[in-house]
Scaffold this motif. Structure first.
Motif, PDB file in Angstrom:
ATOM      1  N   ALA A   6      53.917  17.438  32.822  1.00 13.22           N
ATOM      2  CA  ALA A   6      52.646  17.292  33.810  1.00 13.22           C
ATOM      3  C   ALA A   6      51.391  16.914  32.962  1.00 13.22           C
ATOM      4  O   ALA A   6      50.588  16.422  33.498  1.00 13.22           O
ATOM      5  CB  ALA A   6      52.394  18.747  34.502  1.00 13.22           C
ATOM      6  N   GLY A   7      51.269  17.191  31.547  1.00  9.32           N
ATOM      7  CA  GLY A   7      50.158  16.543  30.758  1.00  9.32           C
ATOM      8  C   GLY A   7      49.863  17.643  29.851  1.00  9.32           C
ATOM      9  O   GLY A   7      48.903  17.394  29.057  1.00  9.32           O
ATOM     10  N   ALA A   8      50.396  18.957  29.892  1.00  4.85           N
ATOM     11  CA  ALA A   8      49.831  19.671  28.633  1.00  4.85           C
ATOM     12  C   ALA A   8      50.300  19.069  27.470  1.00  4.85           C
ATOM     13  O   ALA A   8      51.370  18.940  27.094  1.00  4.85           O
ATOM     14  CB  ALA A   8      50.249  21.209  29.197  1.00  4.85           C
ATOM     15  N   SER A   9      48.982  19.462  26.427  1.00  2.00           N
ATOM     16  CA  SER A   9      49.662  19.064  24.982  1.00  2.00           C
ATOM     17  C   SER A   9      50.230  20.082  24.409  1.00  2.00           C
ATOM     18  O   SER A   9      51.324  19.771  23.603  1.00  2.00           O
ATOM     19  CB  SER A   9      48.488  19.117  24.177  1.00  2.00           C
ATOM     20  N   HIS A  10      50.338  21.304  24.676  1.00  3.36           N
ATOM     21  CA  HIS A  10      51.033  22.500  24.247  1.00  3.36           C
ATOM     22  C   HIS A  10      51.437  23.562  25.233  1.00  3.36           C
ATOM     23  O   HIS A  10      50.718  23.544  26.367  1.00  3.36           O
ATOM     24  CB  HIS A  10      50.526  23.351  23.024  1.00  3.36           C
ATOM     25  N   VAL A  11      52.177  24.393  25.032  1.00  5.22           N
ATOM     26  CA  VAL A  11      52.476  25.566  25.752  1.00  5.22           C
ATOM     27  C   VAL A  11      51.836  26.685  25.093  1.00  5.22           C
ATOM     28  O   VAL A  11      52.397  26.758  23.769  1.00  5.22           O
ATOM     29  CB  VAL A  11      53.641  25.719  26.453  1.00  5.22           C
ATOM     30  N   ILE A  12      51.218  28.003  25.538  1.00  6.68           N
ATOM     31  CA  ILE A  12      51.225  28.929  25.102  1.00  6.68           C
ATOM     32  C   ILE A  12      52.008  30.171  25.416  1.00  6.68           C
ATOM     33  O   ILE A  12      51.814  30.386  26.744  1.00  6.68           O
ATOM     34  CB  ILE A  12      49.553  29.334  25.123  1.00  6.68           C
ATOM     35  N   VAL A  13      52.212  31.012  24.463  1.00 12.62           N
ATOM     36  CA  VAL A  13      53.275  31.932  24.721  1.00 12.62           C
ATOM     37  C   VAL A  13      52.959  33.162  24.432  1.00 12.62           C
ATOM     38  O   VAL A  13      52.491  33.313  22.801  1.00 12.62           O
ATOM     39  CB  VAL A  13      54.968  31.776  24.555  1.00 12.62           C
ATOM     40  N   THR A  14      52.966  34.300  25.046  1.00 10.17           N
ATOM     41  CA  THR A  14      52.950  35.832  24.389  1.00 10.17           C
ATOM     42  C   THR A  14      54.080  36.645  24.865  1.00 10.17           C
ATOM     43  O   THR A  14      54.865  36.897  24.013  1.00 10.17           O
ATOM     44  CB  THR A  14      51.599  36.467  24.778  1.00 10.17           C
ATOM     45  N   SER A  15      54.091  37.015  25.860  1.00 12.22           N
ATOM     46  CA  SER A  15      54.890  38.113  26.325  1.00 12.22           C
ATOM     47  C   SER A  15      56.474  37.741  26.228  1.00 12.22           C
ATOM     48  O   SER A  15      57.353  38.617  25.965  1.00 12.22           O
ATOM     49  CB  SER A  15      54.678  38.638  27.880  1.00 12.22           C
ATOM     50  N   TYR A  16      56.670  36.465  26.559  1.00 16.83           N
ATOM     51  CA  TYR A  16      58.107  36.235  26.270  1.00 16.83           C
ATOM     52  C   TYR A  16      58.764  36.142  24.746  1.00 16.83           C
ATOM     53  O   TYR A  16      59.894  36.753  24.692  1.00 16.83           O
ATOM     54  CB  TYR A  16      58.454  34.621  26.692  1.00 16.83           C
ATOM     55  N   VAL A  17      57.892  36.266  23.835  1.00 17.49           N
ATOM     56  CA  VAL A  17      58.161  36.276  22.556  1.00 17.49           C
ATOM     57  C   VAL A  17      58.133  37.841  22.103  1.00 17.49           C
ATOM     58  O   VAL A  17      58.932  38.291  21.387  1.00 17.49           O
ATOM     59  CB  VAL A  17      57.674  35.173  21.636  1.00 17.49           C
ATOM     60  N   PHE A  18      56.930  38.408  22.619  1.00 15.08           N
ATOM     61  CA  PHE A  18      56.642  39.633  22.266  1.00 15.08           C
ATOM     62  C   PHE A  18      57.392  40.465  23.220  1.00 15.08           C
ATOM     63  O   PHE A  18      56.542  41.323  23.987  1.00 15.08           O
ATOM     64  CB  PHE A  18      55.308  39.946  21.832  1.00 15.08           C
ATOM     65  N   SER A  19      58.651  40.868  23.025  1.00 10.13           N
ATOM     66  CA  SER A  19      59.295  41.682  24.089  1.00 10.13           C
ATOM     67  C   SER A  19      59.594  43.020  23.633  1.00 10.13           C
ATOM     68  O   SER A  19      60.009  43.269  22.230  1.00 10.13           O
ATOM     69  CB  SER A  19      60.714  40.846  24.503  1.00 10.13           C
TER      70      SER A  19
END
Length: 261
Positions: A102-115
């Motif tokens: 859709a146009g985002a340059s990046h995605v930002i992730v926290t909870s999915y990785v810090f499980s």
């Protein structure tokens, strides 16, 4: 990161129930009937803010979904400014490509990785495989407990067993393009920044990093630049006049233009 890195202002769009808001970060919770302390709710849309940032040529900002019901507003924002904004909040390998497409340059992730309180390396590797290291930002938002800053997840309420320290920054930098770090204890309170955290990031972050939390005056911006050694970018939320605060957005833009000369 060496050789003339200039601190940048990274704009933000925080979303709750599809509306652009500014909240006190530590009050966000999953508890039924308990709403976070909200400093501001805009009548303008996420797209309106994205178009403002596009007009001012501000890149690397972030659109954050604070809970469910925000995906369409996120899509509206990143599609209004292709390549100019990062998208975060509830990102997984299953939906990440939707925001990038859709146009985002990046995605930002926290909870999915810090499980389950730890860094889930298998999940992190799957994300990298899905979107590419160059399009992934790890959110290391943290709260202070004792002498350390501990990464928090689950709307900033759950402490992990991972601290923001030189070793963590070095290890995780191999899996992402940037870090985003909210100082949750001061987020939205407009009472100044967490100086120890900014200094830590300035000394030890091996990749680009954006600090968020408590920036409310021009002096705070100067402090981020000094303690971060020009290597730590910053964002401002509740304090800006475009979010109901008193710090003029136009003045911040002017300050950054002058410092770039």
């Amino acid at each position: 990161m060496k050789g003339g890195k200039k601190m940048r202002f990274r704009p933000c769009i925080d979303l709750r129930n599809g509306k652009v808001v500014q909240i006190v970060g530590g009050t966000l919770t999953r508890k039924k009937g308990k709403a976070p302390v909200t400093n501001f709710e805009s009548i303008k849309s996420s797209r309106d803010y994205a178009e403002i940032y596009k007009l001012d040529n501000l890149t690397g900002g972030h659109v954050i979904a604070l809970g469910p019901g925000n995906q369409e507003a996120m899509i509206d924002a990143v599609s209004a400014y292709p390549g100019g904004l990062q998208a975060g909040g509830g990102i997984t390998p299953d939906n990440a490509l939707r925001f990038l497409d859709a146009g985002a340059s990046h995605v930002i992730v926290t909870s999915y990785v810090f499980s389950a309180g730890k860094v889930d390396m298998e999940r992190l590797k799957l994300l990298v495989k899905t979107v590419g290291k160059e399009r992934l930002v790890l959110d290391l938002s943290c709260r202070k407990r004792g002498d350390d800053f501990w990464i928090v997840t689950d709307r900033w309420q759950t402490f992990t067993d991972v601290t923001v320290n030189p070793e963590t920054l070095a290890r995780l930098s191999g899996f992402c393009d940037e870090f985003l770090v909210h100082g949750v204890d001061v987020e939205g309170r407009m009472r100044g920044i967490q100086t120890e955290l900014v200094e830590l990031l300035g000394k030890h972050a091996p990749i680009p990093v954006t600090y968020a939390g408590g920036v409310s005056t021009m002096a705070d911006i100067d402090t981020v630049e000094r303690l971060g050694q020009g290597r730590v970018d910053f964002t401002i939320g509740s304090a800006l006049d475009i979010f109901g605060g008193t710090l003029p957005y136009a003045a911040v833009i002017k300050k950054m233009e002058n410092s770039a000369k």
